[in-house]
Design an enzyme around this catalytic site. Structure first.
Site, PDB file in Angstrom:
ATOM      1  CB  ALA A 166       4.827  -9.470  -6.241  1.00  0.00           C
ATOM      2  CD  GLU A 167       6.868  -3.972  -8.443  1.00  0.00           C
ATOM      3  OE1 GLU A 167       7.492  -5.096  -8.078  1.00  0.00           O
ATOM      4  OE2 GLU A 167       6.771  -3.195  -7.388  1.00  0.00           O
ATOM      5  CG  ASP A 227      10.880   6.109 -12.807  1.00  0.00           C
ATOM      6  OD1 ASP A 227      11.725   5.684 -11.895  1.00  0.00           O
ATOM      7  OD2 ASP A 227      10.347   7.047 -12.728  1.00  0.00           O
ATOM      8  N   GLY A 228      11.334   2.927 -11.822  1.00  0.00           N
ATOM      9  CA  GLY A 228      12.393   1.805 -11.665  1.00  0.00           C
ATOM     10  C   GLY A 228      11.973   0.565 -11.019  1.00  0.00           C
ATOM     11  N   PRO A 268      10.508  -5.757 -12.604  1.00  0.00           N
ATOM     12  CG  PRO A 268      10.493  -5.879 -10.143  1.00  0.00           C
ATOM     13  CD  PRO A 268      10.556  -4.701 -11.310  1.00  0.00           C
ATOM     14  CG  HIS A 284      12.500   6.368  -6.294  1.00  0.00           C
ATOM     15  ND1 HIS A 284      13.469   5.283  -5.762  1.00  0.00           N
ATOM     16  CD2 HIS A 284      11.488   5.852  -5.373  1.00  0.00           C
ATOM     17  CE1 HIS A 284      13.038   4.584  -4.723  1.00  0.00           C
ATOM     18  NE2 HIS A 284      11.797   4.944  -4.601  1.00  0.00           N
TER      19      HIS A 284
HETATM   20  C1  LIG Z   1      10.068  -3.766  -6.759  1.00  0.00           C
HETATM   21  C2  LIG Z   1       9.838  -2.619  -5.782  1.00  0.00           C
HETATM   22  N1  LIG Z   1       8.582  -2.277  -5.777  1.00  0.00           N
HETATM   23  C3  LIG Z   1       8.160  -1.263  -5.087  1.00  0.00           C
HETATM   24  C4  LIG Z   1       8.875  -0.574  -4.481  1.00  0.00           C
HETATM   25  C5  LIG Z   1       8.539   0.661  -3.615  1.00  0.00           C
HETATM   26  N2  LIG Z   1       8.595   0.316  -2.186  1.00  0.00           N
HETATM   27  C6  LIG Z   1       9.493   0.625  -1.279  1.00  0.00           C
HETATM   28  S1  LIG Z   1       9.659   0.011   0.121  1.00  0.00           S
HETATM   29  C7  LIG Z   1       7.979  -0.501   0.002  1.00  0.00           C
HETATM   30  C8  LIG Z   1       7.418  -1.365   0.909  1.00  0.00           C
HETATM   31  C9  LIG Z   1       8.301  -2.505   1.587  1.00  0.00           C
HETATM   32  O1  LIG Z   1       7.845  -3.084   2.701  1.00  0.00           O
HETATM   33  P1  LIG Z   1       8.717  -3.995   3.341  1.00  0.00           P
HETATM   34  O2  LIG Z   1       9.184  -5.269   2.584  1.00  0.00           O
HETATM   35  O3  LIG Z   1       7.720  -4.642   4.404  1.00  0.00           O
HETATM   36  O4  LIG Z   1      10.002  -3.368   4.089  1.00  0.00           O
HETATM   37  P2  LIG Z   1       9.831  -2.392   5.147  1.00  0.00           P
HETATM   38  O5  LIG Z   1       9.773  -1.144   4.391  1.00  0.00           O
HETATM   39  O6  LIG Z   1       8.471  -2.330   5.836  1.00  0.00           O
HETATM   40  O7  LIG Z   1      10.974  -2.349   5.976  1.00  0.00           O
HETATM   41  C10 LIG Z   1       7.565  -0.514  -1.454  1.00  0.00           C
HETATM   42  C11 LIG Z   1       6.664  -0.772  -2.051  1.00  0.00           C
HETATM   43  C12 LIG Z   1      10.252  -0.771  -4.400  1.00  0.00           C
HETATM   44  N3  LIG Z   1      11.346  -0.417  -3.752  1.00  0.00           N
HETATM   45  N4  LIG Z   1      10.758  -1.997  -5.073  1.00  0.00           N
END
Ligand SMILES: Cc1ncc(C[n+]2csc(CCOP(=O)(O)OP(=O)(O)O)c2C)c(N)n1
Ligand SMILES: Cc1ncc(C[n+]2csc(CCOP(=O)(O)OP(=O)(O)O)c2C)c(N)n1
Ligand SMILES: [Mg+2]
Ligand SMILES: [Mg+2]
Lengths: 405, 326, 326, 405
Positions: free
Chosen positions: C61-62, C86-87, C91, C131
């Site tokens: 959570a940013e 970046d994107g 939040p 990204h």
């Molecule tokens: C707002 C945001 N922050 C960071 C990311 C980078 N990111 C992509 S997937 C991920 C983990 C997601 O975990 P989860 O919600 O458990 O889903 P899963 O990939 O395990 O299906 C992160 C940190 C993102 N896509 N969006």
């Protein structure tokens, strides 16, 4: 009643130094990690299961589901096919045909169960790993490839399939889905009618930390919207275990909002189907949202860019292999004599054909025309974008002319 | 209906009402927009007349407001979100940049996003922190959005309707300190697109460019400059993204001098973009560099100091002197 | 330690390590920064060596990351937040604009806010949506922040330490597609402030201005232009807010021509601000309007088209031709 | 166990049209408003109360608090004094001396109870209505005036009083507070020591909808931070009743995060004090966060700019007058003979003196120098801001010169 008993939570007193030292010295989990991880990841008594890992089927009184051989065959086929093209996606990336692939391996039951519980008129909001939901909505797997090959940001008509574009910014779709469900209610599409609609929103365990997921639940309960919040708890958010996000099982959050919440065995396709069906019908009637936590496991890396060996033990993955979502259906089909070798062979053949078609499609994908950059930024004309497009095409034409001479 | 004199707030209210009457898919949503009619009463009476399912008092969460509005737009609605004050749009910024602005592009046009975000903006009302900001540059820098600002009742009435009709998302800036200023409104004849730049006062010496909240300041400065013997041309941009540069360039090519007036801080602002564009397109016409009268590169100060912070008549005249004497 | 050749990623890692060693109050926080060392491995090994309470794997959570970092800074820590791409900073935008940037001003200096937000930014790595963005203009427009971008390993090493030492909040842009490019790093002698603009290549005909991710493009274009007989001067801004205009103006006064190169979309961008400032301060020195080579005013396209979207050698040369032939 | 019973929530089926019509025709609440409002605002069995509205004191077994006459006199005095300067703030605004005032009327017990439960080393993060907390932290009421007169954005040294600046963007402070509490834990200031610290964060019922509040709770539980989330549910977020934010009492959210949550009678200063003291001590030991919902009422308008007659009934306010937080303490003091007329008179005199000093200060406040605009934007020098300051001062000097001639 002492305050201590009013809520479950790990209890221990811990000093900052201990943890810091413990972690600094080795990668042994700290006491809080252990306590929290136990709470957050244990399956618990609440786990709803219909088909056990051993393939034994025990109907659940609250979530009736009519099980036939044909239906089980269908679910089996779905899961084998999506696993097959998922693996193909991985190989295509390894071979440089895709820039990235997001594997669903291990989550077949969680997705096919939920996807097959939907009615045609329902609408799904995926995150980015829901290739199995896409499949159930009728989106051809090849339509997913553009995103991962980098030719497109999406690849299907979300309206036609009632399956929204993939959402990459974690949590965003929970609100978009809640809004869509508000619209379903405003349109009078809730109630007992055959045309009553519901929305289902997919997100991960990690996503539960985001404000948008919370606000989605607040809005959904505020407007009694027909939406199922379907959390695939695959235990990991990239390298972070679910214990980093929550002290308790995630589905427990639901009660605080005043909505029903369930934890279902996410590797049990029948349980996922039965509970999701109940949930969709429940909110379809106008009673407002329901939350489901599908307790499953990400068998592969987060994406093809990830290296899980840096943060999790092989033993964990081995443990989950025993809980494989497909295997238990196969065992059940065989044991109960509901499918013969010919069936299994035909599914395998179909899977190979699908994989071949998938691969073929991928390697033959064309780079979109430059014009794509400037298209659909706006629905109507736009002085500035149109001018930039014209200027750029003219600029490019300049090179061609040069080349022509 | 023939021309009448109404406040900008009332004109917006009438415009919203007209849109709601014209299209049952138009929804109002936001904090306190229902029974209260919004803290500025812009949605006054709408819930009473159109019902709770068309004027939604939402939970107190801006990401929630924008994010659910996106979903409602996907469902075929035309949501109009009210942000209570400029400084409170930021919890919704992620949904605006990642979803509102990009859904159409991502889906290759399968979805359109006919969503309006109304933002009462700008200073000058003696408010506490976060209630007097001018965040337009943030939205102008986001491709996929259209950004407009109204400056008088007639424009407010027509522009809000055009925003709601627009198939693209529109960030709609309302100059809150002008809400209670009156102007003529003729609701009879719908004008051509109001998402276009207009000359408010013709002149020969210098082009004064404003929008939204600064227009009265610019017009007053023009009067004062005229009294001093200058001949200022005054331009109201109205559309901030995209810019409608034609009328601006025509003017600058004629006058050779320009002053941009905006309340927002200067660094990486829209005023910088306007200055850059004018210079790019009318370099040889310029007798002086484009001047800017803006807020300072500081947070918005306590309100007792806001008159010092805001562009005012003297500052604009000073800038006019600078470009004339360059 | 004497000079060695390291990647930009490694230089950042070494710089972070040096800061953590120098001050026990320095913390790393973000998603996957601990065991994994971040998706780009910039924090590789730091949790192992400094412990879990100095390198925090946070919930996903940013707003949470930035908002708790604010609290940690109030408590006397110097948090360094990693935003994964970046994107995903948006939040956290509200906490950045409403708290990070304003706490010092609000409290009249009672609090300082020594917080660094590291953002791997820019395109060119074949990634999916969100990204590959270049959001620097948003942060430059926020008073109360300092914004910098590094472009090579040596700068990365020193600039990240200066950011962490800085009592003000610093938004630190890391050109992700340059992470694996190598350069000389001499960790021995700490240079003067690196939050300053430098001339990378002296020249006489035209000033090429870049920062962060575009520097290699600009330098390559300068080589090519030189091969064609031009004499370009190349400037690396390094500090984006505030701008360090001195070296830029000196150069433009000498060359009379300038080209700004940035990946971000053009409208209401930092490139517009730079153009405006140069024109304001060096009007009579300019033989042509300042040219800009930027991304288009569209969302970042699918990666197979990103080469078309990004500033490249040809586009820069084309702009050089335009300003030379103006 | 039927799914319907697994969670409490209002159950009804409703059609969009009915509600729209109902609301359109009159301002009668719709069926969902009634159901939700009942759930969200009813005091419920869970309400913790020690001093009843009739002034009867019943100790609570779980939340012991030593009650003496002196202590009750102190709490009474606190509440009378903050009410008095609060009312003065309102009049000052009406007389044009302040641009706005944010009244705390009705929330005296919720604030004094919490404020007096804090130890000196604890840290408070207010929203914007916490004048009573400021009082308990030792901030002189006149220090609040700058914000409302528009001379400042804050007015005290937050470090000295361990009382953060007011936060106006709803929800932001929950994360800042959670971070501060993380720092307390990292500093080793949790445990049984006399110097162990805790943080308390104040926010309203409306704020609970914001993502930041959720993320604050996620981070606080993830890091076992010593923080009390203290929600003053004053039933209204400007014109929106708490039923718009939640189907159930707000404190129920806590359980989903795995932290203790309580609803306390927010007009009962002893209950607020006892529960907050317990909560601060609980999290001080290192067990992580606690949530408190103080069930109270905003007796006045949201701010002096607000007109509550547009959205709520006078009868509601009348009802709450019977639950007045000060009156019940007065009654108790009198009935038990713990205070005499001289005491009450002396408090009144002190209140009048405070009010006079408050008013005097307000009307004599000076506009800060122009320089304030440019000061403390950054901690160190800043080329651009410094230049703009210099330019502007020069510009202003130009006018003075003109004037001089
Ligand atoms: C707002 C945001 N922050 C960071 C990311 C980078 N990111 C992509 S997937 C991920 C983990 C997601 O975990 P989860 O919600 O458990 O889903 P899963 O990939 O395990 O299906 C992160 C940190 C993102 N896509 N969006
Ligand atoms: C992010 C944000 N959105 C909107 C507002 C405008 N606003 C100020 S107070 C308020 C209502 C807050 O209600 P509640 O949280 O119950 O606190 P109370 O004022 O009742 O103490 C609103 C909407 C704001 N300050 N911040
Ligand atoms: Mg996960
Ligand atoms: Mg309230």
């Amino acid at each position: 009643m002492a305050p201590e008993q009013w809520v479950e939570r790990p209890r221990y007193v811990q000093h900052a130094e201990d943890v810091a030292e413990g972690a600094g010295a080795s990668n042994v989990p700290s006491p809080d990690e252990v306590a929290r991880g136990l709470r957050a990841t244990s399956e618990g008594e609440d786990l709803i299961q219909i088909l056990s890992p051993e393939g034994v089927l025990t109907p659940h009184p609250d979530f009736p589901v009519e099980v036939t051989g044909e239906m089980l065959q269908g679910l089996y086929r779905d899961m084998v096919l999506i696993r097959r093209f998922d693996r193909e996606g991985n190989s295509l990336q390894r071979q440089g045909q895709l820039s990235i692939w997001v594997p669903l391996l291990g989550q077949e039951a969680a997705q096919i169960g939920a996807g097959r519980a939907m009615r045609p008129q329902d609408f799904a909001f995926p995150s980015y790993r829901e290739h199995g939901i896409a499949w159930c909505r009728g989106v051809d797997p090849t339509a997913l490839l553009g995103i991962f090959r980098g030719t497109d940001h999406s690849g299907w008509d979300p309206k036609e399939y009632r399956f929204h574009d993939y959402t990459i910014v974690i949590g965003n779709q929970a609100l978009n889905a809640a809004g869509y469900a508000m619209g379903q209610a405003f349109d009078g599409k809730v109630g007992d009618g055959a045309d009553a609609e519901a929305t289902i929103c997919f997100f991960g365990d990690g996503a539960t930390a985001q404000g948008d997921i919370h606000e989605g639940m607040v809005f959904a309960t505020a407007f009694d919207s027909p939406i199922v919040f379907y959390c695939q708890n695959n235990q990991w958010a990239i390298s972070e275990p679910v214990g980093k996000m929550a002290r308790l099982p995630l589905f427990r959050r639901a009660a605080g909002y005043g909505m029903p919440g369930f934890r279902v065995d996410g590797n049990d396709v029948l349980a996922c189907l039965a509970v999701t069906k109940w949930a969709l019908d429940e909110c379809r009637t106008g009673n407002g949202p329901v939350m489901i936590e599908a307790f499953t496991y990400r068998m592969d890396a987060h994406t093809t860019s990830d290296d899980p060996s840096r943060y999790r033990l092989a033993a964990e993955t081995e443990h989950w292999k025993l809980l494989d979502p497909i295997e238990r259906v196969r065992v059940h089909l065989v044991r109960e004599g509901l499918a013969d070798k010919a069936f299994f062979d035909s599914v395998d053949v179909e899977a190979d054909e699908l994989a071949a078609r998938f691969r073929d499609f991928a390697v033959n994908m064309q780079v979109p025309p430059v014009d794509r950059i400037f298209s659909n930024v706006y629905t109507g004309p736009h002085a500035e974008v149109d001018r930039q497009r014209a200027d750029y095409l003219e600029y490019l034409a300049g090179f061609e002319e040069e080349g022509a001479h | 209906m023939s021309a009448e004199s109404v406040t900008l707030a009332k004109a917006l209210n009438l415009g919203l009402r007209a849109s709601m009457e014209a299209d049952p898919k138009v929804l109002m949503m936001g904090e306190d927009v229902g029974k209260l009619g919004g803290v500025f009463r812009i949605t006054d009476g709408l819930q009473k007349d159109f019902g709770e399912h068309r004027v939604l008092d939402t939970p107190l969460a801006e990401s929630g407001i924008i994010g659910t509005a996106v979903g409602l737009a996907l469902r075929g609605y035309r949501p109009v979100c009210e942000i209570q004050f400029d400084g409170f749009v930021f919890p919704g910024f992620d949904q605006i940049i990642s979803q509102v602005a990009k859904v159409t592009y991502r889906s290759m046009g399968a979805w359109s996003m006919p969503l309006t975000v109304r933002i009462p903006y700008g200073g000058g009302i003696g408010a506490v922190e976060h209630h007097a900001e001018s965040p337009e540059a943030f939205f102008c820098h986001i491709a996929g959005l259209r950004v407009v600002a109204c400056s008088n009742p007639a424009d407010a009435y027509w522009m809000i309707q055009e925003a709601i009709d627009c198939p693209d998302p529109v960030i709609f800036f309302e100059p809150k300190r002008r809400y209670w200023e009156k102007g003529e409104l003729d609701t009879g004849v719908r004008p051509d697109s109001t998402f276009s730049t207009v000359v408010r006062r013709p002149g020969d010496d210098v082009t004064l460019i404003g929008y939204g909240a600064t227009m009265p300041v610019v017009l007053a400065a023009a009067d004062a400059a005229a009294a001093e013997g200058r001949s200022p041309e005054v331009i109201d941009l109205r559309t901030l993204s995209p810019l409608d540069l034609g009328p601006v360039l025509d003017s600058v090519r004629h006058t050779g001098r320009a002053v941009v007036v905006a309340e927002a801080p200067r660094h990486a602002s829209l005023s910088g973009e306007i200055s850059a564009r004018i210079t790019e397109e009318a370099f040889y016409s310029l007798s002086a560099p484009v001047a800017r009268v803006t807020g300072f590169d500081t947070p918005y100060p306590p309100s007792k100091l806001e008159e010092q912070y805001l562009p005012d008549l003297d500052k604009v005249l000073h800038a006019v002197d600078r470009v004339m004497d360059f």
